[in-house]
Design a protein around this motif. Sequence first.
Motif, PDB file in Angstrom:
ATOM      1  N   GLY A  53       0.787  -1.216   0.000  1.00 29.35           N
ATOM      2  CA  GLY A  53       0.000   0.000   0.000  1.00 29.35           C
ATOM      3  C   GLY A  53       0.824   1.274   0.000  1.00 29.35           C
ATOM      4  N   THR A  54       1.909   1.301   0.772  1.00 28.51           N
ATOM      5  CA  THR A  54       2.693   2.530   0.934  1.00 28.51           C
ATOM      6  C   THR A  54       4.049   2.477   0.241  1.00 28.51           C
ATOM      7  OG1 THR A  54       3.756   1.784   2.993  1.00 28.51           O
ATOM      8  CG2 THR A  54       1.600   2.870   3.175  1.00 28.51           C
ATOM      9  N   GLY A  55       4.529   1.280  -0.113  1.00 27.12           N
ATOM     10  CA  GLY A  55       5.853   1.152  -0.709  1.00 27.12           C
ATOM     11  C   GLY A  55       6.984   1.302   0.288  1.00 27.12           C
ATOM     12  N   SER A  56       6.656   1.244   1.576  1.00 25.10           N
ATOM     13  CA  SER A  56       7.677   1.403   2.608  1.00 25.10           C
ATOM     14  C   SER A  56       8.218   0.055   3.059  1.00 25.10           C
ATOM     15  CB  SER A  56       7.103   2.153   3.817  1.00 25.10           C
ATOM     16  OG  SER A  56       5.994   1.445   4.358  1.00 25.10           O
ATOM     17  N   ASN A  57       9.455   0.060   3.512  1.00 21.18           N
ATOM     18  CA  ASN A  57      10.103  -1.149   4.018  1.00 21.18           C
ATOM     19  C   ASN A  57       9.632  -1.425   5.444  1.00 21.18           C
ATOM     20  OD1 ASN A  57      13.521  -2.101   4.849  1.00 21.18           O
ATOM     21  ND2 ASN A  57      11.795  -3.363   4.286  1.00 21.18           N
ATOM     22  N   ILE A  58       8.906  -2.527   5.626  1.00 22.26           N
ATOM     23  CA  ILE A  58       8.365  -2.876   6.937  1.00 22.26           C
ATOM     24  C   ILE A  58       9.399  -3.580   7.792  1.00 22.26           C
ATOM     25  CG2 ILE A  58       6.565  -4.162   8.139  1.00 22.26           C
ATOM     26  CD1 ILE A  58       4.919  -4.052   5.569  1.00 22.26           C
TER      27      ILE A  58
END
Length: 412
Positions: free
Chosen positions: A321-326
């Motif tokens: 959804g955000t393209g962020s590294n979790i």
Amino acid sequence: MAVSTGHPAVEEEHFKVTVTRMNGVPLAKMKVTSEQTVGELAEAIKTAAQAPDLNLLLAFESEVLGFDEKLAEAGLYEGCSITAIRFPELFLAATYDDGTTKIWSAESGDCERILETRAGNVTSVAFAASGLSLVMGNMDGIAQLWSIGSGQLIREYTGHSGPIVAVACAPNGRLLATGCLDRTARLWDFYTCSVLRVCTTHRGTVTSVAFSPDSRALATGSEDRLMKLWDTDPEVKRKAEKMNLSGHQGSVQAIAFSPHGKALASGSLDSEVKIWTISSGRQEWSLQGAGCAVCALGYSPDGMSLAVGGTDGNCRIWSVGTGSNILTIQCNHGIPAKVKSVAFSPAGTRLATGSSDGGVHLWGSQTGEERYAFELHQPPGHHAPVGVFGVAFSAGPVPPTGGRVKTQPRVA
């Protein structure tokens, strides 16, 4: 006065069968009758094992037996061997550079079965939809179907002119796809081994293949930097190639359909991960900060996360959804060995990775905590453990609802 029904009485035949675990270790010898049902035999095994609450399936000659099936109907005979399989149980298959495939229990960490092919190195692996058999792609261009319960070769798929580097089994259980160094992908009838389609328009090795969740589309990725979508209906002769997707600057190494089937993810040696909308072919999302060349990727079952394995030895989990590294997992404890394969468990709570240094690990997908580091595989005569080509999860065989699913005879 007795009334005759006109039907002769069925004479029961008494015989003995051997019950084994998946790893081939004998559990018991049971005296049974031909009119006894599979369900009754399963209950007798649980009673003998003093495990009345155990969920148990029985398999014979690579088929899960229906509980209402009589032993005579199932084809059991004096001295035969049947396999007792716990369910549900989570299994993990790992293929190694020397041609060995090991089936691990993700519950206990034990090795349940070792399969050694005669066809050369195994390059790829996929569980069949039933969960009771495993397809392997080999360096000699042959794909093989193996029974997990018996450890026997069931059948072979021949036709490629180079090493097979990717395999996938369709969710509907009727199709198999292979990708090859000969620049083609092939669509096979899972049961008859007949070729339904040869995909010939790639200009490089077909490095990856994936089926859509409804089994109606096949995606292929290639060294030519392209992804293609194909219709799996063999009746569609013209325009079987439905779509071309381009945008990568390096070889496409991995592809995966989202669980809802509306998107396709691709990873490349150009260090980029892209997500494409299937209906339009439009690129919806691009991750340029993967940090290294991409070797493998896989969606979580809810479709919200994407695991990406790279050449730097890390597996990174990204939010779709955000393209962020979790989360970033150092799969090899800081050693820069390629993470060549990744797979989420069916529930999404665990993540498996396989690396070029031979490491097979099971991680918590939320925390990155190591659950298992499976025993390294070091064949005799090798000075170090051999690398891992692929890992794949299965929730195990599914209890049949309408009798067992028939399969073709084993090859000699």
